[in-house]
Scaffold this active site. Structure first.
Site, PDB file in Angstrom:
ATOM      1  CB  SER A 156      -2.976  33.528  -0.662  1.00  0.00           C
ATOM      2  OG  SER A 156      -4.066  33.942  -0.528  1.00  0.00           O
ATOM      3  NE  ARG A 226      -9.867  24.273  -5.522  1.00  0.00           N
ATOM      4  CZ  ARG A 226      -8.575  24.602  -4.445  1.00  0.00           C
ATOM      5  NH1 ARG A 226      -8.984  25.447  -3.276  1.00  0.00           N
ATOM      6  NH2 ARG A 226      -7.009  24.170  -4.705  1.00  0.00           N
ATOM      7  CG  ASP A 315      -2.687  37.878  -7.343  1.00  0.00           C
ATOM      8  OD1 ASP A 315      -4.504  38.414  -7.323  1.00  0.00           O
ATOM      9  OD2 ASP A 315      -2.773  37.917  -5.989  1.00  0.00           O
ATOM     10  CG  HIS A 348      -4.261  34.841  -5.154  1.00  0.00           C
ATOM     11  ND1 HIS A 348      -3.635  35.978  -4.499  1.00  0.00           N
ATOM     12  CD2 HIS A 348      -4.747  33.966  -4.282  1.00  0.00           C
ATOM     13  CE1 HIS A 348      -4.335  35.870  -3.053  1.00  0.00           C
ATOM     14  NE2 HIS A 348      -4.417  34.356  -3.392  1.00  0.00           N
ATOM     15  CG  ASP A 349      -2.555  29.333  -8.231  1.00  0.00           C
ATOM     16  OD1 ASP A 349      -2.697  29.363  -6.705  1.00  0.00           O
ATOM     17  OD2 ASP A 349      -3.137  28.821  -8.862  1.00  0.00           O
TER      18      ASP A 349
END
Lengths: 367, 367
Positions: A156, A226, A315, A348-349
């Site tokens: 990332s 967040r 992702d 994405h994680d």
């Protein structure tokens, strides 16, 4: 939870002052008179001094990439990758991880004291480029006496730094591992990031960045920022598998506030973030991604570095198209680059987790 | 801007009181003693009384679906579809559009006066189901003396109402057009909606829903909610085409607040929303979507209605998979249903625009 788990055992964060011989000069021309960097190292530098690997963290990471802090309940954020015998093998490599310039976990950032005024920088902290994150890491390497890098590795925002590293220092790095990253954000990427920042900037408790002087933090905006960003880090399929349509209070009355399990999960993500992150750091670490244009900034550079790019099929923050753009640009410059898209359900994680083939792809490339 | 454009010319919103013979009873069992509905009609009911078409609006729509209000700068929100000779031809059909129960554009909602207390309902307004939106529309049809419907037509939340209409009144509606809708939200859908609601619910100016008593509105939360939701209404490709990576102030200093064109666009979306929408209505109109489960609520109903489902290939809020789920459930019940996925660059918002084949698909189905 110690070396008994076959990992690194107890580690500690250290600090280096980078400005003993003068201020740190940023890409914008602004200068920071005093810069400290929080860092950790794992493994040992070999006599040939050619086994160092820099690990670059993502948006909300820190210098504690692996091992355990005394009494901690969880190890460093990339402990599954880094350690003796692991893909980033500390029996072989000297691994260096540091907190980003502008951050809030030990490295100089907006909440640090401005030596000129004696109070926190707050809104006076200069805007950073991703190039500046790398400049600070280069300063740390000088401090540690490390010249060449066997590799730079990051996912990332960390992967964006790795790309910048190789373009800033085209002959210093043997291998670059760039995971789930981008060399140019889409307007949709910028849009999500912009709304998160607006939630903070326009929170009445932000006070133009002088919230510390008012004894408050823009908690509302930070939490919403967040929660929203977190949605973009996970995949639709992983949310479906984890939460489905389940309610915490199934059978009881419907309500306007959190009821479905996915809502409680997001509430937890938002609230726990408040304990560990500074609002101005959030702004200063997200914004450089929007402006990032490394190939434009280094138009004629041809790194001698070999690249492995990795992306994940679910992702949707930095989908495979972003990696392909990096691959095509590097290949057009004659740089050795290979790209792999891995299947992973976690969006994405995934770069922090262990989808099949991921750690093996890093291990084999570093060999 | 009047009838001279070949459209409906000047139209006006009317109001009907639905509770002259008793309270409106909601699906939850709660009762509203006084309900007014804002509505507009276009065209005329024919002598056979079989040419009525109900148009259902999406989240932030209103009763003004077509034609022009006196002095207005733009026509009703679905004016491209509804009018003489248009796909929803007012020379043939008697079109009825009304503002949703719980809304803030003329129909009774949380900002209306509670006749029991004499002050706005605020947080005491009862939670609604999508079934209740339809119940109010049925009351309006009784008021207008309309028994059968030639069709019900709607997109997004409007399409969800159309589906509920057909299941609530399985023998009253000849045709149903359900565009870009869903019969069951995914946890990702709920997540986005939940963060938008949290931005409002947790805004200090929300005051537990009593913001009117404090002379404020939760502007910060409302703006952020709208900006975030707007991202989900458009497609990545349309943002790329419209804004690319362009900055408003290209060449000048980088900044933390809005700089890229896409950011100014979102700021405008968020700010203009504040002028026209009520925070509690936003909560009360979004939440019923999360709980919507029409096939579960009507397990054995087999509508005589024929369905045309339409989805758009770049819609990532309610992608085609949602429409296919509706199709499969209806088909399993033996209902006549056809589905079309149309190519359109504009994402979820396509249902308000005119991608190729869209209006034709509605026109041919209504014939």
């Amino acid at each position: 939870m110690t070396a008994a788990d076959g990992g690194l055992g107890i580690v500690a964060t250290q600090r280096a002052v980078l400005t003993e011989n003068g201020p740190l000069v940023l890409a914008s021309g602004a200068k920071l008179p005093h810069v400290e960097v929080a860092y950790e190292t794992y493994g040992a530098l070999n006599p040939a001094r050619d086994n160092a690997v820099v690990v670059c963290h993502a948006l909300t990471g820190d210098a504690h990439a692996a091992g355990w802090h005394e009494g901690a309940r969880r190890p460093g954020w990339w402990d599954n990758l880094i350690g003796p015998g692991k893909a980033l093998d500390t029996d072989r490599f000297f691994v260096i991880a540091s907190n980003l310039l502008g951050g809030c976990s030990g490295t100089t950032g907006p909440s640090s004291l401005d030596p000129v005024t004696g109070r926190p920088y707050g809104p006076d902290f200069p805007l950073l480029d991703i190039a500046d994150f790398v400049t600070a890491q280069r300063g740390l390497l000088d401090h540690l006496g490390v010249e060449r890098l066997h590799a730079a590795v990051g996912g990332s925002l960390g992967g964006m730094q790795v790309l910048e590293w190789a373009l800033q220092e085209p002959d210093r790095i043997d291998r670059a591992v760039v995971v789930a990253a981008s060399a140019r954000l889409t307007p949709e990427n910028i849009a999500f990031s912009s709304v998160a920042r607006a939630a903070i900037l326009e929170d009445p408790d932000f006070h133009g960045g002088r919230y510390a002087d008012h004894g408050v933090t823009p908690r509302h905006g930070m939490k919403i920022a967040r929660m929203m960003a977190h949605i973009t880090y996970v995949s639709e399929v992983s949310l479906e598998e984890k939460f489905g349509h389940r309610r915490d209070t199934a059978g009881s009355d419907k309500r306007l506030d959190a009821d479905f399990e996915v809502e409680h999960y997001l509430q937890h993500q938002g609230t726990s973030f408040l304990e560990r992150f500074d609002a101005l750091s959030y702004l200063h670490l997200t914004r450089p991604m929007d402006y990032f244009d490394p190939f434009g900034a280094h138009p004629d550079v041809v790194p001698s570095t070999r690249f492995r790019l990795i992306s994940f099929d679910t992702d949707w923050r930095f989908p495979t198209a972003h990696s392909l753009r990096i691959r095509d640009e590097l290949a057009a410059r004659g740089v050795a680059v290979e790209h792999t898209e891995l299947a992973s359900p976690w969006g994405h994680d995934s770069f922090l987790l262990q989808p099949p083939g991921y750690h093996e792809a890093i291990r084999s490339f570093l060999d």
